[in-house]
Design a protein around this motif. Sequence first.
Motif, PDB file in Angstrom:
ATOM      1  N   VAL A   1       0.830  -1.208   0.000  1.00  0.00           N
ATOM      2  CA  VAL A   1       0.000   0.000   0.000  1.00  0.00           C
ATOM      3  C   VAL A   1       0.866   1.260   0.000  1.00  0.00           C
ATOM      4  CG1 VAL A   1      -1.709   1.328   1.282  1.00  0.00           C
ATOM      5  CG2 VAL A   1      -1.987  -1.143   1.041  1.00  0.00           C
ATOM      6  N   PRO A   2       1.801   1.432   0.946  1.00  0.00           N
ATOM      7  CA  PRO A   2       2.633   2.640   0.883  1.00  0.00           C
ATOM      8  C   PRO A   2       3.523   2.679  -0.345  1.00  0.00           C
ATOM      9  CG  PRO A   2       3.445   1.142   2.577  1.00  0.00           C
ATOM     10  CD  PRO A   2       2.108   0.627   2.140  1.00  0.00           C
ATOM     11  N   PHE A   3       3.975   1.509  -0.815  1.00  0.00           N
ATOM     12  CA  PHE A   3       4.788   1.495  -2.032  1.00  0.00           C
ATOM     13  C   PHE A   3       3.991   2.009  -3.215  1.00  0.00           C
ATOM     14  CE2 PHE A   3       5.758  -0.775  -5.995  1.00  0.00           C
ATOM     15  CZ  PHE A   3       7.041  -0.278  -6.238  1.00  0.00           C
ATOM     16  N   ALA A   4       2.764   1.511  -3.354  1.00  0.00           N
ATOM     17  CA  ALA A   4       1.947   1.902  -4.502  1.00  0.00           C
ATOM     18  C   ALA A   4       1.540   3.371  -4.428  1.00  0.00           C
ATOM     19  CB  ALA A   4       0.710   1.010  -4.583  1.00  0.00           C
ATOM     20  N   THR A   5       1.143   3.826  -3.249  1.00  0.00           N
ATOM     21  CA  THR A   5       0.621   5.188  -3.135  1.00  0.00           C
ATOM     22  C   THR A   5       1.715   6.248  -3.085  1.00  0.00           C
ATOM     23  OG1 THR A   5       0.495   4.919  -0.721  1.00  0.00           O
ATOM     24  CG2 THR A   5      -1.485   4.404  -1.998  1.00  0.00           C
ATOM     25  N   GLN A   6       2.845   5.935  -2.463  1.00  0.00           N
ATOM     26  CA  GLN A   6       3.894   6.936  -2.275  1.00  0.00           C
ATOM     27  C   GLN A   6       4.991   6.871  -3.328  1.00  0.00           C
ATOM     28  OE1 GLN A   6       3.522   9.300   0.092  1.00  0.00           O
ATOM     29  NE2 GLN A   6       1.576   8.298   0.574  1.00  0.00           N
ATOM     30  N   VAL A   7       5.223   5.707  -3.924  1.00  0.00           N
ATOM     31  CA  VAL A   7       6.320   5.542  -4.882  1.00  0.00           C
ATOM     32  C   VAL A   7       5.792   5.360  -6.305  1.00  0.00           C
ATOM     33  CG1 VAL A   7       8.349   4.178  -5.512  1.00  0.00           C
ATOM     34  CG2 VAL A   7       7.803   4.558  -3.090  1.00  0.00           C
TER      35      VAL A   7
ATOM     36  N   LEU B   1      -3.169   0.509  -7.794  1.00  0.00           N
ATOM     37  CA  LEU B   1      -2.985   1.590  -8.762  1.00  0.00           C
ATOM     38  C   LEU B   1      -4.237   1.748  -9.631  1.00  0.00           C
ATOM     39  CD1 LEU B   1       0.679   0.810  -9.881  1.00  0.00           C
ATOM     40  CD2 LEU B   1      -0.093   2.471  -8.179  1.00  0.00           C
ATOM     41  N   ALA B   2      -4.389   2.934 -10.186  1.00  0.00           N
ATOM     42  CA  ALA B   2      -5.583   3.220 -10.981  1.00  0.00           C
ATOM     43  C   ALA B   2      -5.591   2.456 -12.299  1.00  0.00           C
ATOM     44  CB  ALA B   2      -5.668   4.724 -11.244  1.00  0.00           C
ATOM     45  N   ALA B   3      -4.431   2.336 -12.935  1.00  0.00           N
ATOM     46  CA  ALA B   3      -4.351   1.659 -14.235  1.00  0.00           C
ATOM     47  C   ALA B   3      -3.824   0.245 -14.056  1.00  0.00           C
ATOM     48  CB  ALA B   3      -3.431   2.441 -15.170  1.00  0.00           C
TER      49      ALA B   3
END
Length: 418
Positions: free
Chosen positions: A156-162, A200-202
Amino acid sequence: PTRPGFRDSSPAEEFLRAVRGQVMARTAEGDPLYDAECDLHPLHDGLPEAAASLETALESLRDPLKYLGKLLAELLEDPEQELETGVRIRLETACRSIERRAVMPLTAWLSMLRRLREEPAEPGQRPTYVDWLALTRREGRDIDAGLHRHWLDPTVPFATQVAAPAHGVLIASATLRDTARRDPEAAWREAEARTGVQHLAAPAIRAAVPSPFDYAANTRAFVVEDMSRDSPGQVAAAMQQLFLAAGGGGLGLFTAIRRLRDVHARIAPALAEAGLPLYAQHVDAMDSATLVDIFRAEEDSCLLGTDALRDGVDVPGRALRLLVFDRVPWPRPSILHRERRIHLSGGRPGGYDDAIARHRLRQAFGRLIRRADDRGVFVLLDPRTPSRLLAGLPEGVVPQRLGLAEAVRQTTAFLAER
């Protein structure tokens, strides 16, 4: 005697003392040589009061820092202030430092302490974070105590922050998919879950590229069946015979530091007599990177290590031609693993552990072949190895179950073929 104006201990020390008391009370029958941990709830006597005192102390530290940062920011934004470039840079640096090095950590610590005041989550409820208390030990001594927090799902933090802010992200690994899964779509979904793509969105663009290495021709995989993995003497004897058969270039991987040290003490004299240097993580007074550098430079040396060496070794050529596991690297039954096993297994807790062990074995196997002309032997000294785990080895590798004597003979013969 206590000096005037000074207390016997700080709120932080009192809190850590209470943490240690709770962990010791919950793990009284544990091995004092190993780290210990316990759940937050139910709270031990004295811990809530100590946490409240520390929370108050941290707030009294954070609030003036926030105010100082606010004053500096207002100074930078004041149109009447004619600040020189050097002064402005120093003020901006100070603002960022106060926020990142003081306010943010203090806010996180306060959030963790407030968790102690909350009621425990209902059974089966999926948490965002996993919190627990732990003691870290070294050589039988307690060297640290603390309240720990990890994301339940670290992607979760990897996807949202990185990943999300980036223009594009390429994630590549030879062990990304679980090749033991018969359903290719399920294997891709699990790979996406481990990398955070589902957050992620895509959707991700998938691509699978065949390995350039001929594993069937250049590797051998053995499971030794006529020995007891629980006998330190038998494990040491097997590892010694295999290291000698390979003429060095052996990496021995262990799932416990105690067994590593025991085997090192047993086999070091014989290997030294044969002219094969032996190095060991947690024995030699060197960090892992230095040990690997020495192992890489000395072609006939041998090295013993744990997880860090399994995942972080890049030794092409003959310097690494034999890899020996003392037993299957199952995940350690920690509190964090327990929660992830419950909530991230998709209803298959046993399959969750299997997938971790398969990936670890495949990751270790990948240490053997780093270029097209490498040759290597992979050995598991664990008769209890389930066949379903071996299905995760690279395509073309056919593991053989045999006795130690035959494994030694085949290792010698295979590595002699150049």
